[in-house]
Motif scaffolding. Sequence first.
Motif, PDB file in Angstrom:
ATOM      1  N   LEU A 363       0.835  -1.205   0.000  1.00  0.00           N
ATOM      2  CA  LEU A 363       0.000   0.000   0.000  1.00  0.00           C
ATOM      3  C   LEU A 363       0.870   1.256   0.000  1.00  0.00           C
ATOM      4  O   LEU A 363       0.560   2.248  -0.677  1.00  0.00           O
ATOM      5  N   LEU A 364       1.955   1.212   0.762  1.00  0.00           N
ATOM      6  CA  LEU A 364       2.878   2.356   0.801  1.00  0.00           C
ATOM      7  C   LEU A 364       3.521   2.571  -0.567  1.00  0.00           C
ATOM      8  O   LEU A 364       3.700   3.708  -1.013  1.00  0.00           O
ATOM      9  N   ARG A 365       3.816   1.478  -1.221  1.00  0.00           N
ATOM     10  CA  ARG A 365       4.365   1.579  -2.571  1.00  0.00           C
ATOM     11  C   ARG A 365       3.375   2.258  -3.523  1.00  0.00           C
ATOM     12  O   ARG A 365       3.752   3.077  -4.365  1.00  0.00           O
ATOM     13  N   ALA A 366       2.099   1.925  -3.390  1.00  0.00           N
ATOM     14  CA  ALA A 366       1.065   2.546  -4.228  1.00  0.00           C
ATOM     15  C   ALA A 366       0.968   4.050  -3.955  1.00  0.00           C
ATOM     16  O   ALA A 366       0.763   4.851  -4.880  1.00  0.00           O
ATOM     17  N   GLU A 367       1.109   4.432  -2.664  1.00  0.00           N
ATOM     18  CA  GLU A 367       1.058   5.865  -2.327  1.00  0.00           C
ATOM     19  C   GLU A 367       2.259   6.609  -2.923  1.00  0.00           C
ATOM     20  O   GLU A 367       2.137   7.735  -3.405  1.00  0.00           O
ATOM     21  N   ASN A 368       3.422   5.973  -2.905  1.00  0.00           N
ATOM     22  CA  ASN A 368       4.617   6.580  -3.517  1.00  0.00           C
ATOM     23  C   ASN A 368       4.424   6.769  -5.021  1.00  0.00           C
ATOM     24  O   ASN A 368       4.881   7.758  -5.606  1.00  0.00           O
ATOM     25  N   LYS A 369       3.742   5.814  -5.639  1.00  0.00           N
ATOM     26  CA  LYS A 369       3.477   5.920  -7.063  1.00  0.00           C
ATOM     27  C   LYS A 369       2.575   7.118  -7.363  1.00  0.00           C
ATOM     28  O   LYS A 369       2.750   7.823  -8.360  1.00  0.00           O
ATOM     29  N   LYS A 370       1.602   7.387  -6.482  1.00  0.00           N
ATOM     30  CA  LYS A 370       0.724   8.552  -6.655  1.00  0.00           C
ATOM     31  C   LYS A 370       1.539   9.844  -6.594  1.00  0.00           C
ATOM     32  O   LYS A 370       1.308  10.779  -7.363  1.00  0.00           O
ATOM     33  N   VAL A 371       2.502   9.895  -5.671  1.00  0.00           N
ATOM     34  CA  VAL A 371       3.359  11.080  -5.565  1.00  0.00           C
ATOM     35  C   VAL A 371       4.164  11.257  -6.849  1.00  0.00           C
ATOM     36  O   VAL A 371       4.281  12.357  -7.385  1.00  0.00           O
ATOM     37  N   LYS A 372       4.698  10.157  -7.366  1.00  0.00           N
ATOM     38  CA  LYS A 372       5.493  10.209  -8.591  1.00  0.00           C
ATOM     39  C   LYS A 372       4.661  10.709  -9.766  1.00  0.00           C
ATOM     40  O   LYS A 372       5.166  11.416 -10.652  1.00  0.00           O
ATOM     41  N   GLN A 373       3.371  10.366  -9.779  1.00  0.00           N
ATOM     42  CA  GLN A 373       2.469  10.773 -10.858  1.00  0.00           C
ATOM     43  C   GLN A 373       1.808  12.126 -10.591  1.00  0.00           C
ATOM     44  O   GLN A 373       0.909  12.531 -11.324  1.00  0.00           O
ATOM     45  N   HIS A 374       2.252  12.824  -9.521  1.00  0.00           N
ATOM     46  CA  HIS A 374       1.726  14.145  -9.149  1.00  0.00           C
ATOM     47  C   HIS A 374       0.244  14.100  -8.760  1.00  0.00           C
ATOM     48  O   HIS A 374      -0.456  15.119  -8.847  1.00  0.00           O
ATOM     49  N   ARG A 375      -0.237  12.947  -8.319  1.00  0.00           N
ATOM     50  CA  ARG A 375      -1.633  12.819  -7.864  1.00  0.00           C
ATOM     51  C   ARG A 375      -1.666  13.072  -6.354  1.00  0.00           C
ATOM     52  O   ARG A 375      -2.011  12.199  -5.553  1.00  0.00           O
ATOM     53  N   TYR A 376      -1.311  14.274  -5.950  1.00  0.00           N
ATOM     54  CA  TYR A 376      -1.149  14.588  -4.534  1.00  0.00           C
ATOM     55  C   TYR A 376      -2.470  14.505  -3.772  1.00  0.00           C
ATOM     56  O   TYR A 376      -2.507  14.134  -2.591  1.00  0.00           O
ATOM     57  N   ASN A 377      -3.574  14.852  -4.411  1.00  0.00           N
ATOM     58  CA  ASN A 377      -4.872  14.842  -3.726  1.00  0.00           C
ATOM     59  C   ASN A 377      -5.340  13.428  -3.390  1.00  0.00           C
ATOM     60  O   ASN A 377      -6.246  13.243  -2.562  1.00  0.00           O
ATOM     61  N   ASP A 378      -4.764  12.423  -4.046  1.00  0.00           N
ATOM     62  CA  ASP A 378      -5.177  11.037  -3.806  1.00  0.00           C
ATOM     63  C   ASP A 378      -4.345  10.350  -2.727  1.00  0.00           C
ATOM     64  O   ASP A 378      -4.636   9.208  -2.347  1.00  0.00           O
ATOM     65  N   VAL A 379      -3.288  10.997  -2.254  1.00  0.00           N
ATOM     66  CA  VAL A 379      -2.393  10.370  -1.278  1.00  0.00           C
ATOM     67  C   VAL A 379      -3.070  10.344   0.098  1.00  0.00           C
ATOM     68  O   VAL A 379      -3.638  11.350   0.542  1.00  0.00           O
ATOM     69  N   THR A 380      -3.017   9.188   0.770  1.00  0.00           N
ATOM     70  CA  THR A 380      -3.618   9.035   2.110  1.00  0.00           C
ATOM     71  C   THR A 380      -2.621   8.334   3.031  1.00  0.00           C
ATOM     72  O   THR A 380      -1.645   7.730   2.580  1.00  0.00           O
ATOM     73  N   VAL A 381      -2.888   8.385   4.324  1.00  0.00           N
ATOM     74  CA  VAL A 381      -2.091   7.656   5.320  1.00  0.00           C
ATOM     75  C   VAL A 381      -2.653   6.244   5.433  1.00  0.00           C
ATOM     76  O   VAL A 381      -3.847   6.073   5.683  1.00  0.00           O
ATOM     77  N   ILE A 382      -1.822   5.243   5.223  1.00  0.00           N
ATOM     78  CA  ILE A 382      -2.318   3.859   5.204  1.00  0.00           C
ATOM     79  C   ILE A 382      -2.506   3.340   6.631  1.00  0.00           C
ATOM     80  O   ILE A 382      -1.726   3.663   7.532  1.00  0.00           O
ATOM     81  N   PRO A 383      -3.542   2.521   6.862  1.00  0.00           N
ATOM     82  CA  PRO A 383      -3.772   1.958   8.216  1.00  0.00           C
ATOM     83  C   PRO A 383      -2.833   0.782   8.469  1.00  0.00           C
ATOM     84  O   PRO A 383      -2.766  -0.161   7.675  1.00  0.00           O
ATOM     85  N   THR A 384      -2.069   0.807   9.545  1.00  0.00           N
ATOM     86  CA  THR A 384      -1.172  -0.281   9.905  1.00  0.00           C
ATOM     87  C   THR A 384      -0.813  -0.188  11.388  1.00  0.00           C
ATOM     88  O   THR A 384      -0.790   0.906  11.960  1.00  0.00           O
ATOM     89  N   ASN A 385      -0.527  -1.319  12.006  1.00  0.00           N
ATOM     90  CA  ASN A 385      -0.119  -1.350  13.420  1.00  0.00           C
ATOM     91  C   ASN A 385       1.401  -1.332  13.562  1.00  0.00           C
ATOM     92  O   ASN A 385       1.911  -1.331  14.680  1.00  0.00           O
ATOM     93  N   ILE A 386       2.101  -1.360  12.452  1.00  0.00           N
ATOM     94  CA  ILE A 386       3.562  -1.334  12.491  1.00  0.00           C
ATOM     95  C   ILE A 386       4.008   0.115  12.573  1.00  0.00           C
ATOM     96  O   ILE A 386       3.759   0.911  11.659  1.00  0.00           O
ATOM     97  N   LYS A 387       4.634   0.474  13.641  1.00  0.00           N
ATOM     98  CA  LYS A 387       4.970   1.863  13.925  1.00  0.00           C
ATOM     99  C   LYS A 387       5.835   2.483  12.824  1.00  0.00           C
ATOM    100  O   LYS A 387       5.568   3.600  12.353  1.00  0.00           O
TER     101      LYS A 387
END
Length: 805
Positions: A363-387
């Motif tokens: 999921l984090l990889r997908a968010e990085n891809k959005k940043v690379k594609q300049h889709r800043y409005n689509d970027v979200t914080v992913i839910p995870t228990n790993i600090k």
Amino acid sequence: MYLNSGELIASSESSYSRLPIPKSIPLILTPEEQVLVDESPVLRVSNKENWAPIDFTISGRPAGLIPDLLYMVGQATGLEFDFFNGMTGTSLREAYKNGTLDILTSVPNVPNNQELGIFSRSLFESPFAIAVSNKNSYRNLQDLSGKRLALLNNLSIINLVHEKFPLIEVVTYDHVHDALNAVNDGEVDAFIDAKAVLNYVSEQFMIDDLNYYDLNIENSLTLSLVLSPEKAGLLKVINRAIEALTPAQQYYLNQKWLNPNAEVNRSGIVPYSELIEFTDDITMQNKLIESYKDSDEVFYYVRDVRRGGHDQIFFAAMVPKISVYGMSEEKIRTSIYVSTILLLLLLPLAALCAKPIVKPILLLRAENKKVKQHRYNDVTVIPTNIKEIHELSTSTYQVSESLKEHEKRQDEFVESFIQLIAQAIDDKSPYTAGHCNRVPEIALMFADEVEKSQQGQFAEFRFNNDAERREFRIAAWLHDCGKITTPEHIVDKGTKLEANYNRIHEVRMRFEVLWRDAEVDYYQHIIDNPEDQKQAIETLNKTQKQLQEDFAFIANANVGSEFMSDEHIARIREIADKTWLRHFDDHLGLSPLEELKVSDKSETLPVEEHLLSDKPEHRIERINELHFDPAFGIKMQVPELQYNLGEIYNLTIKRGTLTPEDRFKINEHMISTIKMLESLPFPEDLARVPRYASTHHETMKGTGYPRRLSADDLSVPERILVIADIFEALTAADRPYKKAKPLSVAIDILYKMALDEHIDLELFKLFLSSGVYKRYAEKYLPQQQIDAVNIEQYLHPKERETSHA
């Protein structure tokens, strides 16, 4: 075992097996010929060591075209031949001359060799060819003047080279492959021999780094047998046998030795070119070298068994890699199979344990891809228990927000800077102020309506995203950026005589001089002739009246509001012929640049001047010749002069106020636009800005400038900008060379341009039906300029024709 030349001494490979030679048909001999053959001893024949494919040896045995041919002759006649080899060509000739040999083979049939004896019929004929390195392109003897040329000893062409090309340095060799290696190593510049020889030997010794060209000279290489005159009877029998060769035998000889596509006999030659290369590189000796041979991995081992010296002999071995590693590879393969089975059994367990970690990483990889594609409005914080992953995701989100804000500010800065440039261009001339600001307004209003349209060819048109819309907007702002290079007095030229100022004032002053000259003539005449006062005053009145009429005509022509007919042009030339006296030196008070243009000839004052003239100093030459980059596709005719300020030349402009030079200078702003914008490193999302900004003067029928594009070349955004630019120009009220046109007149002109394929007719109709023209007029045009427009007559022209009828 082999020599560094590649010749084999001994080998574990099977030797070359020769194909069977077709049997000869016994030759029917006369009784005298039979006696001669029966009494003839075994004939000793010369055999060269290395002149493949004509005459050479393999492991001491004769081989080649001539040995095979003599074998066929022996079968047909009963004659026996014993080949004598192991000597150079020169030594073989000496052996023939002292009687050790009966027959000398491979002798060129040329005048210099006639003293050797009597010649058989031709056994071999081939054109000469030249071998050169890949770095050179010598193709004839003329190219080799001052160069080093390799030739074989006793080759007939040597005398030709010495005689006709004395500047060529000839270097002789005993063997063909030695000469080819000399060319390859740069010791000589070229080597000449028979084409068949070069083709065969280069393939035999695997010499691939040379080029071979046919040599265009009169001579070709013709080879025969030579016998002493007392053996004329035997030569006759041999010639008959050669003539009687069967088609099968002739085909065999040609295919085996002379056909370029025939498989070369490499018996006696080391079979691998790598082994020859290793003899020259000591770093490749005395160790295993891993390589490939015919897609198989092999090991090579090479050793100099004599350890240097003049006559080096090398030992080499080639072993398939599989033979070395076969047993080890089998064990490794078994180990891999067992490990794979164990891994497959553990994979499901590993996947189950890794899922809580892998999923958020993906999921984090997908968010990085959005940043690379300049889709800043689509970027979200992913839910995870790993600090750690949660913190990394939060950081990615914050970075996207910062990048979004940064890019927004960058875009605002770029657009503000572009608008600043456009404003500077408008401010350069008070008469075009606002043009660069208003064209984007019309273009964007119109583009929005085209996007909304569901009709015809525009139903599929859309800007795919805001980036494409921004690209179009920036192009509209920059569409006239090239005008920054256009002189202000050309852009604002409101009269024909206008340069940096309106020169009609100079012309008027000359009329003033002629007016006073008429008065002076009048007073002088009545002083001299008091009795003619009445006639004199009539002449004065008539002259001054004509001056008034002539100046009024010139002043009206200067405005350029009417078409200049041929009669009007003739009258301007007639007025120009009037003269006046100049009493002052016109070379005084000039700038350095003006001094370069005026004539150096001396003159005696006063000087008679024409009322109007085209002087040499009116012709302004181009300082630099114009060159257009072919990549820009510019198709504009360039006038000879940069400017022509000739008074007659300008006043006789038939329509408007611009000369061809002026018109080109104005149109040249499009070339400047292309050069300026194409030189900028626009990012990918603005890549079409130079194209959009430089096509608004093109037409649908290909008569526009600067590229003469047609409808097939123009996209919808480009066609929109064409209409926006023309409509703004037609309705602008700040142009010195025309009055602002009412809205209805501007629309009518646009319609006529659409009918003339100057603009897109369907786009023009959408311009009307969408109401863009009216909204723009209400926002930017004075109220008195906005009149009623009946758009139905343009949208439905058939009804318009019916109503007129």
